[in-house]
Design a protein around this motif. Structure first.
Motif, PDB file in Angstrom:
ATOM      1  N   ASN A  98     127.595  23.404  19.513  1.00  0.00           N
ATOM      2  CA  ASN A  98     126.853  22.471  18.662  1.00  0.00           C
ATOM      3  C   ASN A  98     125.720  23.187  17.930  1.00  0.00           C
ATOM      4  O   ASN A  98     124.660  22.620  17.695  1.00  0.00           O
ATOM      5  CB  ASN A  98     126.314  21.301  19.490  1.00  0.00           C
ATOM      6  N   GLU A  99     125.965  24.448  17.599  1.00  0.00           N
ATOM      7  CA  GLU A  99     125.002  25.257  16.854  1.00  0.00           C
ATOM      8  C   GLU A  99     125.657  25.803  15.588  1.00  0.00           C
ATOM      9  O   GLU A  99     126.769  26.333  15.640  1.00  0.00           O
ATOM     10  CB  GLU A  99     124.485  26.432  17.697  1.00  0.00           C
ATOM     11  N   LYS A 100     124.966  25.671  14.480  1.00  0.00           N
ATOM     12  CA  LYS A 100     125.472  26.175  13.203  1.00  0.00           C
ATOM     13  C   LYS A 100     124.720  27.444  12.815  1.00  0.00           C
ATOM     14  O   LYS A 100     123.480  27.469  12.835  1.00  0.00           O
ATOM     15  CB  LYS A 100     125.308  25.123  12.108  1.00  0.00           C
ATOM     16  N   VAL A 101     125.462  28.483  12.494  1.00  0.00           N
ATOM     17  CA  VAL A 101     124.828  29.719  12.051  1.00  0.00           C
ATOM     18  C   VAL A 101     124.116  29.476  10.724  1.00  0.00           C
ATOM     19  O   VAL A 101     124.679  28.877   9.798  1.00  0.00           O
ATOM     20  CB  VAL A 101     125.866  30.845  11.900  1.00  0.00           C
ATOM     21  N   VAL A 102     122.878  29.949  10.649  1.00  0.00           N
ATOM     22  CA  VAL A 102     122.074  29.802   9.436  1.00  0.00           C
ATOM     23  C   VAL A 102     121.997  31.117   8.674  1.00  0.00           C
ATOM     24  O   VAL A 102     122.174  31.168   7.459  1.00  0.00           O
ATOM     25  CB  VAL A 102     120.652  29.313   9.790  1.00  0.00           C
ATOM     26  N   ARG A 103     121.757  32.206   9.409  1.00  0.00           N
ATOM     27  CA  ARG A 103     121.651  33.519   8.759  1.00  0.00           C
ATOM     28  C   ARG A 103     121.750  34.625   9.813  1.00  0.00           C
ATOM     29  O   ARG A 103     121.699  34.374  11.020  1.00  0.00           O
ATOM     30  CB  ARG A 103     120.331  33.649   8.009  1.00  0.00           C
ATOM     31  N   PHE A 104     121.897  35.841   9.302  1.00  0.00           N
ATOM     32  CA  PHE A 104     121.874  37.028  10.143  1.00  0.00           C
ATOM     33  C   PHE A 104     120.644  37.851   9.775  1.00  0.00           C
ATOM     34  O   PHE A 104     120.309  37.980   8.596  1.00  0.00           O
ATOM     35  CB  PHE A 104     123.133  37.877   9.951  1.00  0.00           C
ATOM     36  N   GLU A 105     119.989  38.410  10.775  1.00  0.00           N
ATOM     37  CA  GLU A 105     118.848  39.286  10.530  1.00  0.00           C
ATOM     38  C   GLU A 105     119.152  40.669  11.088  1.00  0.00           C
ATOM     39  O   GLU A 105     119.987  40.819  11.991  1.00  0.00           O
ATOM     40  CB  GLU A 105     117.589  38.721  11.203  1.00  0.00           C
ATOM     41  N   GLY A 106     118.505  41.690  10.529  1.00  0.00           N
ATOM     42  CA  GLY A 106     118.798  43.036  10.984  1.00  0.00           C
ATOM     43  C   GLY A 106     117.669  44.013  10.724  1.00  0.00           C
ATOM     44  O   GLY A 106     116.647  43.676  10.108  1.00  0.00           O
ATOM     45  N   GLU A 107     117.892  45.236  11.209  1.00  0.00           N
ATOM     46  CA  GLU A 107     116.966  46.343  10.984  1.00  0.00           C
ATOM     47  C   GLU A 107     117.775  47.571  10.586  1.00  0.00           C
ATOM     48  O   GLU A 107     118.846  47.825  11.137  1.00  0.00           O
ATOM     49  CB  GLU A 107     116.161  46.638  12.260  1.00  0.00           C
ATOM     50  N   ASN A 108     117.240  48.307   9.596  1.00  0.00           N
ATOM     51  CA  ASN A 108     117.900  49.532   9.124  1.00  0.00           C
ATOM     52  C   ASN A 108     119.352  49.283   8.709  1.00  0.00           C
ATOM     53  O   ASN A 108     120.222  50.134   8.904  1.00  0.00           O
ATOM     54  CB  ASN A 108     117.845  50.619  10.204  1.00  0.00           C
ATOM     55  N   GLY A 109     119.582  48.105   8.179  1.00  0.00           N
ATOM     56  CA  GLY A 109     120.916  47.797   7.676  1.00  0.00           C
ATOM     57  C   GLY A 109     121.896  47.295   8.712  1.00  0.00           C
ATOM     58  O   GLY A 109     123.028  46.952   8.378  1.00  0.00           O
ATOM     59  N   ASN A 110     121.483  47.235   9.978  1.00  0.00           N
ATOM     60  CA  ASN A 110     122.370  46.789  11.057  1.00  0.00           C
ATOM     61  C   ASN A 110     121.943  45.416  11.572  1.00  0.00           C
ATOM     62  O   ASN A 110     120.751  45.125  11.672  1.00  0.00           O
ATOM     63  CB  ASN A 110     122.348  47.787  12.220  1.00  0.00           C
ATOM     64  N   VAL A 111     122.908  44.586  11.928  1.00  0.00           N
ATOM     65  CA  VAL A 111     122.605  43.263  12.437  1.00  0.00           C
ATOM     66  C   VAL A 111     121.905  43.368  13.790  1.00  0.00           C
ATOM     67  O   VAL A 111     122.238  44.214  14.625  1.00  0.00           O
ATOM     68  CB  VAL A 111     123.893  42.403  12.548  1.00  0.00           C
ATOM     69  N   THR A 112     120.915  42.520  14.010  1.00  0.00           N
ATOM     70  CA  THR A 112     120.205  42.478  15.292  1.00  0.00           C
ATOM     71  C   THR A 112     120.124  41.071  15.868  1.00  0.00           C
ATOM     72  O   THR A 112     119.990  40.906  17.078  1.00  0.00           O
ATOM     73  CB  THR A 112     118.763  43.008  15.150  1.00  0.00           C
ATOM     74  N   THR A 113     120.217  40.061  14.984  1.00  0.00           N
ATOM     75  CA  THR A 113     119.995  38.682  15.429  1.00  0.00           C
ATOM     76  C   THR A 113     120.881  37.715  14.651  1.00  0.00           C
ATOM     77  O   THR A 113     121.048  37.846  13.431  1.00  0.00           O
ATOM     78  CB  THR A 113     118.522  38.268  15.218  1.00  0.00           C
ATOM     79  N   VAL A 114     121.450  36.747  15.379  1.00  0.00           N
ATOM     80  CA  VAL A 114     122.141  35.630  14.746  1.00  0.00           C
ATOM     81  C   VAL A 114     121.234  34.417  14.881  1.00  0.00           C
ATOM     82  O   VAL A 114     120.884  34.003  15.992  1.00  0.00           O
ATOM     83  CB  VAL A 114     123.498  35.342  15.413  1.00  0.00           C
ATOM     84  N   VAL A 115     120.826  33.862  13.750  1.00  0.00           N
ATOM     85  CA  VAL A 115     119.938  32.701  13.741  1.00  0.00           C
ATOM     86  C   VAL A 115     120.767  31.446  13.491  1.00  0.00           C
ATOM     87  O   VAL A 115     121.523  31.371  12.520  1.00  0.00           O
ATOM     88  CB  VAL A 115     118.853  32.840  12.657  1.00  0.00           C
ATOM     89  N   THR A 116     120.634  30.466  14.376  1.00  0.00           N
ATOM     90  CA  THR A 116     121.322  29.193  14.196  1.00  0.00           C
ATOM     91  C   THR A 116     120.301  28.093  13.956  1.00  0.00           C
ATOM     92  O   THR A 116     119.094  28.338  13.952  1.00  0.00           O
ATOM     93  CB  THR A 116     122.166  28.841  15.444  1.00  0.00           C
ATOM     94  N   ASP A 117     120.786  26.871  13.777  1.00  0.00           N
ATOM     95  CA  ASP A 117     119.878  25.745  13.569  1.00  0.00           C
ATOM     96  C   ASP A 117     119.202  25.311  14.865  1.00  0.00           C
ATOM     97  O   ASP A 117     118.367  24.401  14.860  1.00  0.00           O
ATOM     98  CB  ASP A 117     120.616  24.566  12.939  1.00  0.00           C
ATOM     99  N   ARG A 118     119.531  26.002  15.969  1.00  0.00           N
ATOM    100  CA  ARG A 118     118.936  25.619  17.251  1.00  0.00           C
ATOM    101  C   ARG A 118     118.330  26.793  18.011  1.00  0.00           C
ATOM    102  O   ARG A 118     117.834  26.613  19.124  1.00  0.00           O
ATOM    103  CB  ARG A 118     119.994  24.938  18.129  1.00  0.00           C
ATOM    104  N   GLY A 119     118.405  28.002  17.431  1.00  0.00           N
ATOM    105  CA  GLY A 119     117.830  29.128  18.147  1.00  0.00           C
ATOM    106  C   GLY A 119     118.261  30.465  17.590  1.00  0.00           C
ATOM    107  O   GLY A 119     118.831  30.553  16.493  1.00  0.00           O
TER     108      GLY A 119
END
Length: 453
Positions: free
Chosen positions: A209-230
């Motif tokens: 029950n979580e929708k992906v909102v965006r991906f965040e990263g450092e130095n061009g690599n993904v580090t975090t998946v941000v959803t509407d709940r966390g």
């Protein structure tokens, strides 16, 4: 007869091989934009998890084998346009850039499907990958070597199989899905709840029950998946959100569903004469509803591809439709389903009831007697079976094939109660569990009191 085939995976390979055998004089040319053909994508999780060690076993044909049948295979050639009226196509050699034009008498479109890729912010970051073809599987294996936290987006069959494979390889795994339960297209809540419990017990984090909102990263690599709940830490992300048909080449030229799936008749012909289609590029006739639907499965693809060949010259063999029958093994649970879930049937407007049993699948005097949970969904008035699901530590999944036949034949839950099955203590009880679920659904017998003379 000059035959052009666009795409060569499940449906394409079946169509090509059978066409070559049935029409030895046909001139068959295959256009494939990848550098391999006939890859069993359903084996990716097995390959990633190390169950399948040699990836070559996931290929069941090759350009060399097709050449032995007299087929010309143009690998790394992308078809860029098709004119179904003029019966011509244009293709580009992806190695040289050379563009060629070809003609055909018959066209077979088996372009398959492609993963759905939403336009999330940060989607361009490194280590966000897809899971569809052989190159994807190799990329996943290579990147997983150094990844510790792996996030899988999409809790369908592929997503669930992948998180199991990663967990068994010692990774920290998170499974994200916008639905409130996993495998929701295939199973009802009483089955998915047990499977979710199994995944959680194995240490897999479920972010439902979580929708992906965006991906965040450092130095061009993904580090975090941000959803509407966390937020979820990720060294690697695999997108398994679903598939869409790749049919842009025929847009506006043949009839399609709103999602672009090509509509074919019972002989696999499109709305345009001499243009045939099969596999994941197509809508199929779904027997539970009697309507066309988009259900991409390898089993549908190979059947449809074979039928294309048999009907290429004249209508010969009709398509019997599908129930969307499928199965999956998750840790110790063997699970299979066919037709509609109770949830899906009600959403489709069907007035249905369900019969569910949980019993030992064979006599208790046997050394082992695993429990089986079986659910059959049927129309309330007609009693016609429209779906079924089974789960057990014992492998009883073939029973779902039996119920698939019931659905295809339009048979009822009452008939299931009394159909003839063998009894042998190694395998079942005197009342087979298939009979038992039908017996439980039987309506009471109306008994009239005798009239005194």
């Amino acid at each position: 007869m000059k035959v052009a085939v666009i795409g060569c995976t499940h449906a394409g390979t079946a169509a090509i091989v059978n066409t070559a055998k049935l029409y030895p004089d046909a001139e068959i040319t295959v256009y494939e934009r990848n550098d391999n053909i006939s890859f069993l994508s359903c084996g990716i999780a097995l390959y990633v998890g190390g169950v399948v060690e040699d990836a070559q076993g996931l290929f069941y044909s090759s350009p060399q084998q097709l050449a032995e049948l007299g087929v010309t295979t143009k690998m790394l050639h992308e078809v860029t346009s098709v004119d179904t009226d003029a019966k011509t196509l244009t293709a580009r050699n992806l190695n040289t850039g050379e563009v060629l034009t070809d003609t055909f008498d018959k066209l077979i479109v088996t372009t398959g499907s492609w993963p759905i890729i939403p336009k999330f912010e940060g989607i361009e970051l490194n280590n966000i990958v897809l899971s569809k073809n052989f190159n994807h599987s190799n990329t996943i294996i290579e990147k997983a070597k150094t990844a510790r936290n792996i996030v899988v987006v999409g809790a369908g069959y592929i997503g669930v199989e992948l998180v199991e494979a990663f967990q068994m390889n010692g990774k920290q795994v998170t499974l994200i899905d916008a639905e409130d339960r996993i495998l929701s297209k295939y199973l009802d809540p009483e089955f998915t709840a047990r499977t979710e419990q199994t995944l959680t017990e194995q240490g897999i984090q479920l972010a439902l029950n979580e929708k992906v909102v965006r991906f965040e990263g450092e130095n061009g690599n993904v580090t975090t998946v941000v959803t509407d709940r966390g937020e979820h830490t990720a060294d690697m992300v695999i997108l398994c959100i679903g598939f869409r048909p790749q049919t842009e080449l025929l847009a506006g030229q043949v009839d399609m569903l709103p999602n672009g799936a090509i509509i074919v008749d019972k002989y696999m012909q499109t709305s345009k004469k001499d243009v045939y289609a099969a596999g994941d590029s197509c809508a199929i006739y779904y027997n539970p509803t009697g309507q066309h639907a988009y259900i991409p499965l390898a089993t549908n693809a190979v059947r449809m591809g074979t039928l294309v060949a048999r009907n290429l010259v004249q209508p010969t063999t009709e398509y019997m439709g599908t129930q969307g029958t499928s199965g999956i093994k998750i840790y110790e649970d063997n699970i299979a389903a066919t037709g509609m879930t109770e949830t899906a049937a009600r959403l489709a407007g069907l007035d249905v009831e369900a019969s569910t049993i949980e019993d030992n699948y064979r006599p208790e005097f046997m050394p082992t007697h695993e429990k089986v949970t079986l659910k059959v969904v049927y129309e309330k008035t007609s009693r016609r079976i429209v779906g079924a699901q089974i789960m057990s530590h014992a492998d009883l999944t073939q029973s779902i094939n039996t119920i698939s036949v019931f659905i295809q034949a339009g048979m009822t839950v009452d008939q299931l109660a009394f159909v003839d099955f063998f009894f042998q203590p190694h395998y079942n009880k005197p009342w087979n569990y298939l009979n038992s679920v039908g017996l439980q659904a039987l309506p009471p017998v109306a008994v009239k009191e005798p009239v005194n003379a």
